[in-house]
Design a protein around this motif. Structure first.
Motif, PDB file in Angstrom:
ATOM      1  N   MET A   1      41.880  56.468  30.728  1.00 57.81           N
ATOM      2  CA  MET A   1      41.968  55.125  31.282  1.00 57.81           C
ATOM      3  C   MET A   1      42.788  54.179  30.409  1.00 57.81           C
ATOM      4  SD  MET A   1      40.568  55.034  34.237  1.00 57.81           S
ATOM      5  CE  MET A   1      40.021  53.377  34.618  1.00 57.81           C
ATOM      6  N   GLU A   2      42.989  54.552  29.140  1.00 54.79           N
ATOM      7  CA  GLU A   2      43.793  53.685  28.283  1.00 54.79           C
ATOM      8  C   GLU A   2      45.247  53.614  28.761  1.00 54.79           C
ATOM      9  OE1 GLU A   2      43.916  57.718  26.161  1.00 54.79           O
ATOM     10  OE2 GLU A   2      42.665  56.621  27.583  1.00 54.79           O
ATOM     11  N   ALA A   3      45.672  54.588  29.572  1.00 53.56           N
ATOM     12  CA  ALA A   3      47.022  54.537  30.132  1.00 53.56           C
ATOM     13  C   ALA A   3      47.133  53.418  31.166  1.00 53.56           C
ATOM     14  CB  ALA A   3      47.383  55.875  30.768  1.00 53.56           C
ATOM     15  N   GLN A   4      46.009  53.081  31.804  1.00 58.36           N
ATOM     16  CA  GLN A   4      45.981  52.009  32.794  1.00 58.36           C
ATOM     17  C   GLN A   4      45.539  50.684  32.176  1.00 58.36           C
ATOM     18  OE1 GLN A   4      47.070  52.733  35.852  1.00 58.36           O
ATOM     19  NE2 GLN A   4      47.263  54.905  35.320  1.00 58.36           N
TER      20      GLN A   4
ATOM     21  N   THR B   1      47.679  44.951  38.271  1.00 55.29           N
ATOM     22  CA  THR B   1      47.976  45.906  39.341  1.00 55.29           C
ATOM     23  C   THR B   1      46.928  47.009  39.405  1.00 55.29           C
ATOM     24  OG1 THR B   1      50.347  45.486  39.128  1.00 55.29           O
ATOM     25  CG2 THR B   1      49.697  47.525  40.220  1.00 55.29           C
ATOM     26  N   ALA B   2      46.604  47.587  38.247  1.00 62.02           N
ATOM     27  CA  ALA B   2      45.603  48.655  38.210  1.00 62.02           C
ATOM     28  C   ALA B   2      44.234  48.139  38.620  1.00 62.02           C
ATOM     29  CB  ALA B   2      45.539  49.265  36.810  1.00 62.02           C
ATOM     30  N   GLY B   3      43.893  46.912  38.190  1.00 68.80           N
ATOM     31  CA  GLY B   3      42.604  46.332  38.543  1.00 68.80           C
ATOM     32  C   GLY B   3      42.443  46.164  40.036  1.00 68.80           C
ATOM     33  N   ALA B   4      43.528  45.859  40.730  1.00 71.06           N
ATOM     34  CA  ALA B   4      43.473  45.688  42.181  1.00 71.06           C
ATOM     35  C   ALA B   4      43.457  47.015  42.924  1.00 71.06           C
ATOM     36  CB  ALA B   4      44.671  44.856  42.640  1.00 71.06           C
ATOM     37  N   GLN B   5      43.958  48.067  42.279  1.00 62.21           N
ATOM     38  CA  GLN B   5      44.111  49.348  42.972  1.00 62.21           C
ATOM     39  C   GLN B   5      43.011  50.358  42.683  1.00 62.21           C
ATOM     40  OE1 GLN B   5      47.977  50.666  41.663  1.00 62.21           O
ATOM     41  NE2 GLN B   5      49.089  49.365  43.118  1.00 62.21           N
TER      42      GLN B   5
ATOM     43  N   SER C   1      43.663  43.947  22.210  1.00 62.21           N
ATOM     44  CA  SER C   1      42.743  43.427  23.203  1.00 62.21           C
ATOM     45  C   SER C   1      43.559  42.797  24.316  1.00 62.21           C
ATOM     46  CB  SER C   1      41.802  42.388  22.589  1.00 62.21           C
ATOM     47  OG  SER C   1      42.505  41.208  22.291  1.00 62.21           O
ATOM     48  N   ILE C   2      42.894  42.431  25.388  1.00 60.21           N
ATOM     49  CA  ILE C   2      43.624  41.903  26.543  1.00 60.21           C
ATOM     50  C   ILE C   2      44.337  40.602  26.205  1.00 60.21           C
ATOM     51  CG2 ILE C   2      41.744  40.555  27.567  1.00 60.21           C
ATOM     52  CD1 ILE C   2      42.689  41.816  30.300  1.00 60.21           C
ATOM     53  N   THR C   3      43.797  39.839  25.248  1.00 54.96           N
ATOM     54  CA  THR C   3      44.440  38.587  24.883  1.00 54.96           C
ATOM     55  C   THR C   3      45.650  38.788  23.980  1.00 54.96           C
ATOM     56  OG1 THR C   3      42.867  38.327  23.063  1.00 54.96           O
ATOM     57  CG2 THR C   3      42.319  37.241  25.139  1.00 54.96           C
ATOM     58  N   GLN C   4      45.910  40.038  23.572  1.00 57.05           N
ATOM     59  CA  GLN C   4      47.074  40.344  22.745  1.00 57.05           C
ATOM     60  C   GLN C   4      48.172  41.053  23.532  1.00 57.05           C
ATOM     61  OE1 GLN C   4      44.699  42.648  19.953  1.00 57.05           O
ATOM     62  NE2 GLN C   4      45.152  41.188  18.329  1.00 57.05           N
ATOM     63  N   MET C   5      47.968  41.238  24.829  1.00 50.97           N
ATOM     64  CA  MET C   5      48.920  42.001  25.628  1.00 50.97           C
ATOM     65  C   MET C   5      50.147  41.169  25.977  1.00 50.97           C
ATOM     66  SD  MET C   5      46.480  44.046  28.292  1.00 50.97           S
ATOM     67  CE  MET C   5      45.071  44.988  27.688  1.00 50.97           C
ATOM     68  N   SER C   6      51.241  41.877  26.178  1.00 49.63           N
ATOM     69  CA  SER C   6      52.474  41.241  26.622  1.00 49.63           C
ATOM     70  C   SER C   6      52.362  40.927  28.109  1.00 49.63           C
ATOM     71  CB  SER C   6      53.651  42.188  26.398  1.00 49.63           C
ATOM     72  OG  SER C   6      53.544  43.310  27.277  1.00 49.63           O
ATOM     73  N   PRO C   7      53.231  40.047  28.638  1.00 48.23           N
ATOM     74  CA  PRO C   7      53.213  39.769  30.083  1.00 48.23           C
ATOM     75  C   PRO C   7      53.340  41.035  30.928  1.00 48.23           C
ATOM     76  CG  PRO C   7      54.526  38.127  28.954  1.00 48.23           C
ATOM     77  CD  PRO C   7      54.164  39.166  27.921  1.00 48.23           C
ATOM     78  N   ALA C   8      54.163  41.978  30.486  1.00 47.00           N
ATOM     79  CA  ALA C   8      54.341  43.217  31.244  1.00 47.00           C
ATOM     80  C   ALA C   8      53.051  44.039  31.267  1.00 47.00           C
ATOM     81  CB  ALA C   8      55.476  44.047  30.651  1.00 47.00           C
ATOM     82  N   GLU C   9      52.357  44.072  30.123  1.00 53.00           N
ATOM     83  CA  GLU C   9      51.095  44.811  30.059  1.00 53.00           C
ATOM     84  C   GLU C   9      50.017  44.137  30.906  1.00 53.00           C
ATOM     85  OE1 GLU C   9      51.208  46.899  25.673  1.00 53.00           O
ATOM     86  OE2 GLU C   9      50.909  44.741  25.791  1.00 53.00           O
ATOM     87  N   LEU C  10      49.971  42.816  30.871  1.00 51.89           N
ATOM     88  CA  LEU C  10      49.006  42.094  31.697  1.00 51.89           C
ATOM     89  C   LEU C  10      49.265  42.344  33.178  1.00 51.89           C
ATOM     90  CD1 LEU C  10      48.733  38.677  29.834  1.00 51.89           C
ATOM     91  CD2 LEU C  10      46.885  40.311  30.238  1.00 51.89           C
TER      92      LEU C  10
ATOM     93  N   PRO D   1      49.569  33.379  27.239  1.00 53.56           N
ATOM     94  CA  PRO D   1      49.247  34.163  26.041  1.00 53.56           C
ATOM     95  C   PRO D   1      47.888  33.773  25.463  1.00 53.56           C
ATOM     96  CG  PRO D   1      51.503  33.355  25.955  1.00 53.56           C
ATOM     97  CD  PRO D   1      50.850  32.668  27.122  1.00 53.56           C
ATOM     98  N   GLY D   2      47.099  34.780  25.138  1.00 51.24           N
ATOM     99  CA  GLY D   2      45.807  34.547  24.515  1.00 51.24           C
ATOM    100  C   GLY D   2      44.681  34.223  25.474  1.00 51.24           C
ATOM    101  N   GLU D   3      44.982  34.080  26.764  1.00 53.93           N
ATOM    102  CA  GLU D   3      43.940  33.767  27.748  1.00 53.93           C
ATOM    103  C   GLU D   3      43.325  35.040  28.305  1.00 53.93           C
ATOM    104  OE1 GLU D   3      44.524  30.031  30.307  1.00 53.93           O
ATOM    105  OE2 GLU D   3      46.541  30.849  30.104  1.00 53.93           O
ATOM    106  N   ASP D   4      42.060  34.946  28.690  1.00 61.95           N
ATOM    107  CA  ASP D   4      41.356  36.079  29.283  1.00 61.95           C
ATOM    108  C   ASP D   4      41.374  35.941  30.801  1.00 61.95           C
ATOM    109  OD1 ASP D   4      39.498  38.338  29.439  1.00 61.95           O
ATOM    110  OD2 ASP D   4      38.059  36.819  30.091  1.00 61.95           O
TER     111      ASP D   4
END
Length: 272
Positions: free
Chosen positions: A67-70, A47-51, A33-42, A212-215
């Motif tokens: 879309m899972e690639a993004q 970036t994708a959310g803005a583009q 889930s998004i709260t489990q992502m690394s800083p690089a993934e976040l 970490p862990g924040e949405d």
């Protein structure tokens, strides 16, 4: 057609609670889930959310299939697929349908009547087994899961304050706003949903750096001011669809994927 479904969001950039794919026969990938992502993934998500709203047609045709690639997500497993038998073909020629789909840049078109498929066509090089992002179909899933959570006793009432389930919104424009007002997009919190404006809230909603862990979606919503009394003004807000996903997760203690698999995916007989 297998459909990539962002259960947490109104569209593919809305992944406050993690995107969801419905697997056909392949093994599910590791839950993330998004709260489990690394800083690089976040950072990739930000970036994708803005583009995404400014992708070209070629970028959309390529990215909407995977879309899972993004936006990394989680996968629900289907149960016994519900059959969709063929029905009487529509009184329209293939040439007419294909011309319409080409003119409108349509990836897939299906007409179902009385449980039978009367038309099924694909464009943009798509095949029946391919996936395509479902965008605002997510609203129907998240709102259905709220109903399930109420029935199951996880959410006591849709008149409960949002802060009961997402306490980090205390002191923000969402103080005193109910779950019902989030469902109906009448929170009174100011929001700009202009898809052509690079400074709109819908573009910036995943832009807040978080720990970490924040949405990130919730972190962004917390910064927004109130412009009207809750329940008095309707404004279309993708960010609040994401917030519904967060509420369901917090209330049930399950990911949206897990709860959707239990309440929607398997009972409805999804194939993919």
């Amino acid at each position: 057609m297998r459909v990539w479904t962002s259960f947490a969001a109104a569209c593919a950039l809305a992944i406050g609670a993690g995107g969801v794919a419905i697997a056909k026969d392949e093994a599910a990938p590791a839950v993330k889930s998004i709260t489990q992502m690394s800083p690089a993934e976040l950072e990739k998500v930000r970036t994708a959310g803005a583009q995404i709203l400014f992708w070209s047609d070629a970028q959309r045709a390529a990215n909407f299939r995977a879309m899972e690639a993004q936006f990394p997500g989680t996968t629900a497993q289907h149960g016994t697929p519900r059959a969709l038998p063929k029905g009487e073909p529509l009184a329209i020629t293939d040439a007419e349908v294909e011309a319409f789909m080409a003119a409108q840049n349509v990836a897939g078109l299906m007409v179902i009547q009385d449980g039978k498929v009367r038309l099924e066509k694909y464009g943009l090089g798509m095949k029946p087994e391919d996936r395509w992002t479902s965008f605002s179909v997510a609203k129907s899933f998240t709102s259905t899961l709220v109903g399930a959570a109420v029935k199951d006793g996880f959410i006591a009432s849709i008149d409960d304050p949002v802060t009961k389930y997402v306490p980090e919104l205390k002191g923000s424009g969402y103080d005193g706003v109910t779950v019902k007002q989030i469902l109906t997009m009448t929170s009174g919190v100011k929001w700009n949903e202009d898809y052509t404006d690079p400074n709109s809230d819908v573009v910036k909603m995943l832009s807040v750096p978080v720990g970490p862990g924040e949405d990130p979606n919730t972190a962004y919503l917390k910064t927004l001011p109130r412009e009207a009394e809750p329940g008095t003004k309707w404004v279309y807000k993708t960010g609040e669809t994401n917030l519904i996903g967060v509420i369901v997760q917090r209330a049930t203690g399950k990911t949206l994927t897990e709860y959707a698999q239990e309440k929607i995916v398997k009972p409805a007989g999804f194939e993919g």
